[in-house]
Design an enzyme around this catalytic site. Sequence first.
Site, PDB file in Angstrom:
ATOM      1  CB  CYS A  57      -0.844  -0.013   1.095  1.00  0.00           C
ATOM      2  SG  CYS A  57      -2.064   1.375   1.381  1.00  0.00           S
ATOM      3  CB  CYS A  61      -1.148   3.584   8.276  1.00  0.00           C
ATOM      4  SG  CYS A  61      -2.463   4.436   7.105  1.00  0.00           S
ATOM      5  CB  CYS A  64      -0.892  -0.549   8.334  1.00  0.00           C
ATOM      6  SG  CYS A  64      -1.639  -1.620   7.207  1.00  0.00           S
ATOM      7  CB  CYS A 101     -15.813  -6.990   6.383  1.00  0.00           C
ATOM      8  SG  CYS A 101     -14.906  -5.307   6.284  1.00  0.00           S
ATOM      9  CB  CYS A 132     -18.562  -4.611   5.445  1.00  0.00           C
ATOM     10  SG  CYS A 132     -17.753  -2.980   6.245  1.00  0.00           S
ATOM     11  CB  CYS A 192     -18.292   0.282   9.475  1.00  0.00           C
ATOM     12  SG  CYS A 192     -17.450  -0.576  10.565  1.00  0.00           S
ATOM     13  NE  ARG A 264     -17.417  -5.475  13.819  1.00  0.00           N
ATOM     14  CZ  ARG A 264     -17.977  -4.653  12.849  1.00  0.00           C
ATOM     15  NH1 ARG A 264     -16.929  -3.964  12.105  1.00  0.00           N
ATOM     16  NH2 ARG A 264     -18.965  -4.621  12.407  1.00  0.00           N
TER      17      ARG A 264
HETATM   18  N1  SAM Z   1      -6.447   0.425   3.049  1.00  0.00           N
HETATM   19  C1  SAM Z   1      -7.681   0.759   3.512  1.00  0.00           C
HETATM   20  C2  SAM Z   1      -7.981   2.080   4.604  1.00  0.00           C
HETATM   21  O1  SAM Z   1      -6.852   2.282   5.215  1.00  0.00           O
HETATM   22  O2  SAM Z   1      -8.636   2.784   4.509  1.00  0.00           O
HETATM   23  C3  SAM Z   1      -8.479  -0.309   4.429  1.00  0.00           C
HETATM   24  C4  SAM Z   1      -7.966  -1.453   5.048  1.00  0.00           C
HETATM   25  S1  SAM Z   1      -7.107  -0.804   6.728  1.00  0.00           S
HETATM   26  C5  SAM Z   1      -6.116  -2.298   6.978  1.00  0.00           C
HETATM   27  C6  SAM Z   1      -8.302  -0.707   7.707  1.00  0.00           C
HETATM   28  C7  SAM Z   1      -7.985  -0.409   9.337  1.00  0.00           C
HETATM   29  O3  SAM Z   1      -7.509  -1.456   9.817  1.00  0.00           O
HETATM   30  C8  SAM Z   1      -7.398   0.725   9.453  1.00  0.00           C
HETATM   31  O4  SAM Z   1      -8.068   2.075   9.577  1.00  0.00           O
HETATM   32  C9  SAM Z   1      -7.019   0.579  10.953  1.00  0.00           C
HETATM   33  O5  SAM Z   1      -7.875   1.257  11.846  1.00  0.00           O
HETATM   34  C10 SAM Z   1      -6.998  -0.790  11.154  1.00  0.00           C
HETATM   35  N2  SAM Z   1      -5.674  -1.584  11.416  1.00  0.00           N
HETATM   36  C11 SAM Z   1      -4.546  -1.568  10.312  1.00  0.00           C
HETATM   37  N3  SAM Z   1      -3.397  -2.130  11.080  1.00  0.00           N
HETATM   38  C12 SAM Z   1      -3.904  -2.579  12.431  1.00  0.00           C
HETATM   39  C13 SAM Z   1      -3.182  -2.915  13.544  1.00  0.00           C
HETATM   40  N4  SAM Z   1      -1.930  -3.555  13.418  1.00  0.00           N
HETATM   41  N5  SAM Z   1      -3.669  -3.084  14.477  1.00  0.00           N
HETATM   42  C14 SAM Z   1      -4.923  -2.614  14.734  1.00  0.00           C
HETATM   43  N6  SAM Z   1      -5.438  -2.133  13.774  1.00  0.00           N
HETATM   44  C15 SAM Z   1      -5.045  -2.165  12.562  1.00  0.00           C
HETATM   45  C1  DTB Z   2     -11.322  -2.510  11.391  1.00  0.00           C
HETATM   46  O1  DTB Z   2     -11.611  -1.407  12.072  1.00  0.00           O
HETATM   47  N1  DTB Z   2     -10.270  -3.434  11.761  1.00  0.00           N
HETATM   48  C2  DTB Z   2     -10.134  -4.261  10.657  1.00  0.00           C
HETATM   49  C3  DTB Z   2     -11.102  -3.744   9.698  1.00  0.00           C
HETATM   50  N2  DTB Z   2     -11.609  -2.700  10.258  1.00  0.00           N
HETATM   51  C4  DTB Z   2     -10.736  -3.789   8.352  1.00  0.00           C
HETATM   52  C5  DTB Z   2      -8.721  -4.386  10.393  1.00  0.00           C
HETATM   53  C6  DTB Z   2      -7.763  -4.753  11.533  1.00  0.00           C
HETATM   54  C7  DTB Z   2      -6.410  -5.106  10.826  1.00  0.00           C
HETATM   55  C8  DTB Z   2      -5.416  -5.615  11.801  1.00  0.00           C
HETATM   56  C9  DTB Z   2      -4.196  -5.815  11.415  1.00  0.00           C
HETATM   57  C10 DTB Z   2      -4.039  -6.845  10.302  1.00  0.00           C
HETATM   58  O2  DTB Z   2      -4.460  -7.976  10.472  1.00  0.00           O
HETATM   59  O3  DTB Z   2      -3.247  -6.739   9.126  1.00  0.00           O
HETATM   60 FE1  SF4 Z   3      -2.701   1.222   3.360  1.00  0.00          FE
HETATM   61 FE2  SF4 Z   3      -2.803  -0.038   5.588  1.00  0.00          FE
HETATM   62 FE3  SF4 Z   3      -3.015   2.792   5.838  1.00  0.00          FE
HETATM   63 FE4  SF4 Z   3      -5.216   0.914   5.024  1.00  0.00          FE
HETATM   64  S1  SF4 Z   3      -4.267   1.024   7.105  1.00  0.00           S
HETATM   65  S2  SF4 Z   3      -4.164   2.695   3.684  1.00  0.00           S
HETATM   66  S3  SF4 Z   3      -3.833  -0.658   3.908  1.00  0.00           S
HETATM   67  S4  SF4 Z   3      -1.285   1.335   5.013  1.00  0.00           S
END
Ligand code: SAM
Ligand code: DTB
Ligand code: SF4
Length: 317
Positions: A57, A61, A64, A101, A132, A192, A264
């Site tokens: 990506c 973030c 992530c 989702c 979702c 959501c 959630r």
């Molecule tokens: N890429 C899209 C975005 O960020 O809008 C959708 C997928 S993203 C992985 C969805 C959400 O997952 C993020 O907004 C964040 O709140 C959560 N998330 C990602 N990595 C995480 C982590 N290591 N621990 C907890 N929540 C996480």
């Molecule tokens: C949300 O709030 N948490 C989910 C879902 N929306 C997409 C994602 C959690 C991701 C946790 C890290 C991972 O598994 O990559």
């Molecule tokens: Fe990309 Fe992860 Fe950020 Fe979603 S949360 S925009 S997958 S870097």
Amino acid sequence: MNDMTQPVARLSMAGIEALFALPFADLLYQAQNVHRDRFDPNKIQLSTLLSIKTGGCSENCGYCPQSAHHDAGVDKQPMMKLDDVRAAASAARAAGASRFCMGAAWRGPKPRDLESVVEMVREVKALGLETCATLGMLKDGQAEQLKAAGLDYYNHNLDTAPDFYGDVITTRDYQDRLDTLERVRQAGLNVCCGGIVGMGESRTQRAGLIAQLAALDPQPESVPINLLVRVEGTPLADAEALEPLEFVRTIAVARIALPKSLVRLSAGRQQMGDVMQALCFLAGANSIFYGDKLLTTGNPEWERDQRLFDALGLTPL
Ligand code: SAM
Ligand code: DTB
Ligand code: SF4
């Protein structure tokens, strides 16, 4: 119970901070009361996640593992095939999930990507599941396309308080997120929207996140509260762990501030014991991610959750 016609009394930032400062028993008692006003306290909604497009990506973030800016060992993969998505959704339905989702590691979907997701949404919907998607930022018209395909919910998180946000992400700003949420709402999709705690933010900043979520009008139908999963290779890998009781408090405050929403208990459950999860349900959480994987990290096995539900007398919503 379930009186969704009562208006929501919006809490001020001071009111939300005062809730955090209550003695624990008083806070949980208040959260249970709010919860029981509108929900069956023994029913939990089950959502299953699937990463339809993993890794690589462009966003940065800090939490992530899928960001191309970090090296967390998650390789960039092509989009999943429609048949494989259908099979995963069908397995989730058989295991008892009511919502499916689909998540993609994008800044936002390109027009061709969206066409593929539209097909997936149609197929999953046809299985009788709620749908979702979480695909990043949406441009004008994209939310409408998803709605027309039968999408029920769009997930897009505010993640944290505005004054902590820039410490975590710099490739998109808070207003971008609010703009996408507005597009989702205008298209008639359910919203959501939640965030992550345990990233090193202060209690005031946790209150700030909840104040932002509570100020959305109407409030989001679903509010995921994620406990940071600290993944090696990400900038937040060494963030100090949040005190478990502070996490439970956050859930309770979210329940009180967002009385009609499904709250959630999201990422981080694999790192929690049964007792902490039970406290979170008592604090008003009434939804979970169900299935042995989140997007790239682990989640409790179906069987383990079924044992927990049996022990607590919980049943799926
Ligand atoms: N890429 C899209 C975005 O960020 O809008 C959708 C997928 S993203 C992985 C969805 C959400 O997952 C993020 O907004 C964040 O709140 C959560 N998330 C990602 N990595 C995480 C982590 N290591 N621990 C907890 N929540 C996480
Ligand atoms: C949300 O709030 N948490 C989910 C879902 N929306 C997409 C994602 C959690 C991701 C946790 C890290 C991972 O598994 O990559
Ligand atoms: Fe990309 Fe992860 Fe950020 Fe979603 S949360 S925009 S997958 S870097």
